[in-house]
Design an enzyme around this catalytic site. Structure first.
Site, PDB file in Angstrom:
ATOM      1  N   ARG A   1      33.871  48.685  44.643  1.00 26.51           N
ATOM      2  CA  ARG A   1      33.460  49.838  43.832  1.00 26.51           C
ATOM      3  C   ARG A   1      31.948  49.881  43.646  1.00 26.51           C
ATOM      4  NH1 ARG A   1      37.826  50.730  39.046  1.00 26.51           N
ATOM      5  NH2 ARG A   1      39.695  50.292  40.243  1.00 26.51           N
TER       6      ARG A   1
ATOM      7  N   LYS B   1      28.752  34.429  49.277  1.00 27.09           N
ATOM      8  CA  LYS B   1      27.730  34.159  48.260  1.00 27.09           C
ATOM      9  C   LYS B   1      26.995  32.834  48.504  1.00 27.09           C
ATOM     10  CE  LYS B   1      30.006  36.845  44.643  1.00 27.09           C
ATOM     11  NZ  LYS B   1      30.521  36.893  43.273  1.00 27.09           N
TER      12      LYS B   1
ATOM     13  N   ASN C   1      24.424  36.664  44.605  1.00 29.50           N
ATOM     14  CA  ASN C   1      25.192  37.911  44.723  1.00 29.50           C
ATOM     15  C   ASN C   1      24.278  39.132  44.852  1.00 29.50           C
ATOM     16  OD1 ASN C   1      24.297  38.415  42.102  1.00 29.50           O
ATOM     17  ND2 ASN C   1      26.260  39.204  41.406  1.00 29.50           N
TER      18      ASN C   1
ATOM     19  N   THR D   1      43.480  22.363  40.581  1.00 30.51           N
ATOM     20  CA  THR D   1      42.892  21.212  41.283  1.00 30.51           C
ATOM     21  C   THR D   1      41.818  20.633  40.359  1.00 30.51           C
ATOM     22  OG1 THR D   1      43.217  22.470  43.318  1.00 30.51           O
ATOM     23  CG2 THR D   1      41.841  20.493  43.476  1.00 30.51           C
TER      24      THR D   1
HETATM   25  P1  NDP Z   1      37.828  31.133  44.415  1.00 31.85           P
HETATM   26  O1  NDP Z   1      38.728  31.385  45.567  1.00 31.85           O
HETATM   27  O2  NDP Z   1      36.529  30.422  44.607  1.00 31.85           O
HETATM   28  O3  NDP Z   1      38.644  30.348  43.262  1.00 31.85           O
HETATM   29  C1  NDP Z   1      39.929  30.719  42.917  1.00 31.85           C
HETATM   30  C2  NDP Z   1      40.385  29.940  41.695  1.00 31.85           C
HETATM   31  O4  NDP Z   1      41.683  30.421  41.300  1.00 31.85           O
HETATM   32  C3  NDP Z   1      40.537  28.435  41.913  1.00 31.85           C
HETATM   33  O5  NDP Z   1      40.202  27.763  40.727  1.00 31.85           O
HETATM   34  C4  NDP Z   1      42.036  28.313  42.216  1.00 31.85           C
HETATM   35  O6  NDP Z   1      42.575  27.041  41.914  1.00 31.85           O
HETATM   36  C5  NDP Z   1      42.597  29.321  41.250  1.00 31.85           C
HETATM   37  N1  NDP Z   1      43.940  29.811  41.613  1.00 31.85           N
HETATM   38  C6  NDP Z   1      44.270  30.640  42.626  1.00 31.85           C
HETATM   39  N2  NDP Z   1      45.599  30.881  42.630  1.00 31.85           N
HETATM   40  C7  NDP Z   1      46.122  30.187  41.561  1.00 31.85           C
HETATM   41  C8  NDP Z   1      47.433  30.036  41.041  1.00 31.85           C
HETATM   42  N3  NDP Z   1      48.487  30.643  41.595  1.00 31.85           N
HETATM   43  N4  NDP Z   1      47.599  29.269  39.938  1.00 31.85           N
HETATM   44  C9  NDP Z   1      46.531  28.646  39.371  1.00 31.85           C
HETATM   45  N5  NDP Z   1      45.260  28.758  39.831  1.00 31.85           N
HETATM   46  C10 NDP Z   1      45.062  29.510  40.923  1.00 31.85           C
HETATM   47  O7  NDP Z   1      37.568  32.591  43.787  1.00 31.85           O
HETATM   48  P2  NDP Z   1      36.336  33.075  42.890  1.00 31.85           P
HETATM   49  O8  NDP Z   1      35.994  31.991  41.938  1.00 31.85           O
HETATM   50  O9  NDP Z   1      35.268  33.623  43.756  1.00 31.85           O
HETATM   51  O10 NDP Z   1      36.964  34.321  42.094  1.00 31.85           O
HETATM   52  C11 NDP Z   1      37.957  34.148  41.094  1.00 31.85           C
HETATM   53  C12 NDP Z   1      38.375  35.505  40.573  1.00 31.85           C
HETATM   54  O11 NDP Z   1      37.318  36.127  39.845  1.00 31.85           O
HETATM   55  C13 NDP Z   1      38.754  36.458  41.702  1.00 31.85           C
HETATM   56  O12 NDP Z   1      39.981  37.059  41.376  1.00 31.85           O
HETATM   57  C14 NDP Z   1      37.629  37.486  41.712  1.00 31.85           C
HETATM   58  O13 NDP Z   1      38.101  38.763  42.088  1.00 31.85           O
HETATM   59  C15 NDP Z   1      37.174  37.481  40.253  1.00 31.85           C
HETATM   60  N6  NDP Z   1      35.748  37.879  40.107  1.00 31.85           N
HETATM   61  C16 NDP Z   1      35.458  38.972  39.327  1.00 31.85           C
HETATM   62  C17 NDP Z   1      34.150  39.384  39.153  1.00 31.85           C
HETATM   63  C18 NDP Z   1      33.858  40.591  38.308  1.00 31.85           C
HETATM   64  O14 NDP Z   1      32.733  41.124  38.384  1.00 31.85           O
HETATM   65  N7  NDP Z   1      34.789  41.051  37.501  1.00 31.85           N
HETATM   66  C19 NDP Z   1      33.024  38.675  39.797  1.00 31.85           C
HETATM   67  C20 NDP Z   1      33.436  37.516  40.560  1.00 31.85           C
HETATM   68  C21 NDP Z   1      34.762  37.154  40.713  1.00 31.85           C
HETATM   69  P3  NDP Z   1      42.449  25.802  42.965  1.00 31.85           P
HETATM   70  O15 NDP Z   1      41.038  25.311  42.822  1.00 31.85           O
HETATM   71  O16 NDP Z   1      43.450  24.847  42.501  1.00 31.85           O
HETATM   72  O17 NDP Z   1      42.730  26.379  44.324  1.00 31.85           O
END
Ligand code: NDP
Length: 270
Positions: free
Chosen positions: A18, A68, A89, A156
């Site tokens: 967006r 990023k 970013n 994790t």
């Molecule tokens: P990453 O892929 O780097 O990290 C994902 C995280 O989610 C990890 O901690 C992972 O755990 C956890 N996770 C995923 N699936 C599950 C599950 N089923 N149960 C428990 N934990 C889970 O993603 P990002 O950190 O880059 O982004 C995270 C979220 O934030 C995204 O959805 C993104 O869209 C949102 N975001 C929003 C922004 C905004 O402006 N509103 C800006 C940036 C991000 P594990 O380490 O165990 O795999």
């Protein structure tokens, strides 16, 4: 007529972004002529696509998943926020063609929580769920608001430990050691995108708790619905963060900060 400033967002995928809509609205509001597009770069091709864009005369660009960290490595200079996040970013192309990197995600989240939502973070107990790139990037901004502690709980645990090791007053906490009734619970996992909920006890919420989900959608996110069902006082999704981080990026490029409330409202209500 003045030639519009060339900007874009890089990602893979990027079709859903967006950001073009948000920056077009900022451009209208401030009277700055800009052309903001979407650039999909296949993994392995980010650097080459950036070179092409710079050769076209770009003023700057945003970077979303999964580039990023690569953008951080590409930048010749970075701000303190980018250095803390080890992720960029927002990139600015200087007059002599250098890439200068910044990260506005954390301060965008902070602005949404404290200014738009009026939440008090000082002396608060914050639980952050998740330990991915987004969480690593926002912790330094949350700390600036002086919470009493930040607990990080992640599926994790080693990833939570790595982030805690780099930040003061921040602790990696297993499910069994969570406190009861955090003031603020921030969901920074992507679990909701797959319709899943992180495995947490309902006792993390009390009747004063505020829940913030970094993801957003047309209706209440599954995490926020669960928080409200557990008795939380308030719940907000990440749309405000998205617009606030964009406003800070706009300010990095043009040294003027656009108003965000009309844009949040436009995105929320169409
Ligand atoms: P990453 O892929 O780097 O990290 C994902 C995280 O989610 C990890 O901690 C992972 O755990 C956890 N996770 C995923 N699936 C599950 C599950 N089923 N149960 C428990 N934990 C889970 O993603 P990002 O950190 O880059 O982004 C995270 C979220 O934030 C995204 O959805 C993104 O869209 C949102 N975001 C929003 C922004 C905004 O402006 N509103 C800006 C940036 C991000 P594990 O380490 O165990 O795999």
């Amino acid at each position: 007529m003045e030639k519009p400033h060339l900007l874009a967002v890089f990602g893979y995928p990027v079709a859903h972004s967006r950001s073009p809509l948000i920056h077009a609205a900022f451009g209208q509001e401030t009277g700055i002529a800009l052309s903001y597009g979407k650039r999909e770069a296949r993994p392995g091709h980010f650097g080459a696509e950036v070179d092409k864009f710079v050769a076209e005369g770009a003023l700057g660009f945003n970077i979303t998943v999964p580039f990023k960290a690569e953008a951080f490595a590409l930048a010749q200079q970075v701000t303190e926020r980018a250095r803390q996040a080890k992720a960029v970013n927002t990139m600015k192309v200087t007059a002599d063609g250098e890439l200068h990197g910044h990260n506005t995600d954390g301060d965008g989240l902070l602005a949404d929580m404290t200014v738009n939502l009026g939440w008090k973070l000082s002396d608060s107990k914050i639980l952050v769920v998740g330990a991915g790139g987004a969480v690593a990037g926002v912790i330094p901004s949350l700390l600036q608001a002086n919470p009493s502690r930040i607990d990080i709980c992640n599926r994790t645990i080693s990833k939570a430990e790595a982030i805690a090791a780099q930040n003061p007053r921040t602790f990696a906490v297993g499910r069994e050691s969570l406190l009861q009734g955090y003031d603020i619970v921030l969901n920074g996992t992507s679990a909701g995108l797959a319709g899943e909920l992180p495995d947490l006890p309902a006792t993390i919420f009390a009747s004063h708790s505020c829940s913030y989900d970094m993801i957003y959608g047309d209706k209440t996110t599954s995490f926020n619905q669960w928080a409200l069902d557990c008795g939380a006082a308030q719940a907000a999704d990440g749309l405000g963060m998205l617009v606030e981080q964009a406003a800070l990026a706009f300010e990095y490029w043009f040294e003027t900060r656009p108003a965000t409330a009309p844009v949040i409202s436009m995105l929320r209500h169409g």
